[in-house]
Design an enzyme around this catalytic site. Structure first.
Site, PDB file in Angstrom:
ATOM      1  N   ASP A  36      42.661  39.717  42.818  1.00 49.81           N
ATOM      2  CA  ASP A  36      42.196  39.612  41.436  1.00 49.81           C
ATOM      3  C   ASP A  36      40.671  39.504  41.523  1.00 49.81           C
ATOM      4  O   ASP A  36      40.132  38.427  41.750  1.00 49.81           O
ATOM      5  CB  ASP A  36      42.786  38.384  40.747  1.00 49.81           C
ATOM      6  N   GLU A  96      44.342  44.844  40.392  1.00 52.51           N
ATOM      7  CA  GLU A  96      44.303  45.230  38.984  1.00 52.51           C
ATOM      8  C   GLU A  96      43.154  46.202  38.740  1.00 52.51           C
ATOM      9  O   GLU A  96      42.061  46.031  39.281  1.00 52.51           O
ATOM     10  CB  GLU A  96      44.114  43.966  38.133  1.00 52.51           C
ATOM     11  N   HIS A 169      43.393  32.699  39.083  1.00 49.64           N
ATOM     12  CA  HIS A 169      42.960  33.907  39.797  1.00 49.64           C
ATOM     13  C   HIS A 169      43.869  34.168  41.005  1.00 49.64           C
ATOM     14  O   HIS A 169      44.189  35.317  41.317  1.00 49.64           O
ATOM     15  CB  HIS A 169      41.506  33.784  40.251  1.00 49.64           C
TER      16      HIS A 169
END
Length: 187
Positions: A36, A96, A169
């Site tokens: 992340d 992501e 996170h």
């Protein structure tokens, strides 16, 4: 956090009766690094997958301070990510994709952190799968409309953890690894 257990222990009630267990090492363990990315906080999570089961190996967060020089912050992310890769030796990675944010300056920092992560993974020849936020939510919870708390709860359930992984996170990074495994690592 680090999981010291090397075993894939079946959940109660999931044992297969009357079927002889596979020989140890017969099925390859896939080790995935979830990321992340962020300039201030880059979450990471290591997940193993074998015989249809997930196992959390480790997770954490690489933090940089706003008062550090910009280049130093990126170098910190790079060096600490290299240490994670050297320690856990993942075969694959999931991250992501960058989505548009209202705050342009924070989006730029995320984009730069993504660039550092992508470079680091390429240097280790680790294949990277990239997933939209909705793909990650859908893969982990079954709905693209999930909020952060629901994603954390499902990560906890899927990995058999006692509590939700923190900080968020790190939970998002674990979700990225699970998503990569869910999509079969199709790159």
């Amino acid at each position: 956090m680090k999981n010291e257990s090397k075993e894939f222990v079946p959940l109660p009630g999931s044992e297969q009766v009357g079927i002889s267990p596979k020989k140890e090492g017969a099925e390859k363990v896939r080790r995935v690094l979830g990321i992340d990315p962020g300039l201030a906080n880059t979450g990471f999570g290591i997940v193993d997958f074998c015989q249809g089961r997930y196992r959390m190996v480790s997770y954490g967060c690489i933090n940089t301070k706003a008062d550090q020089p910009h280049g130093e912050r990126l170098l910190t992310i790079y060096n600490r990510l290299r240490a994670v890769i050297d320690e856990f030796q993942p075969d694959e990675a999931g991250m992501e994709t960058l989505y548009f944010a209202r705050n342009v300056s924070s989006a730029m920092g995320v984009a730069e952190a993504r660039g550092v992560v992508t470079l680091c993974l390429a240097q280790y020849n680790i294949k990277l799968g990239e997933y939209t936020p909705n793909q990650i939510k859908q893969a982990v919870t079954g709905t693209a409309a999930a909020d952060k708390e629901l994603v954390e709860r499902y990560v906890k359930i899927l990995l058999g953890l006692k509590t939700e992984p923190k900080p968020d996170h790190a939970a998002d990074a674990l979700a990225g690894a699970i998503t990569h495994l869910h999509f079969g690592g199709a790159l």
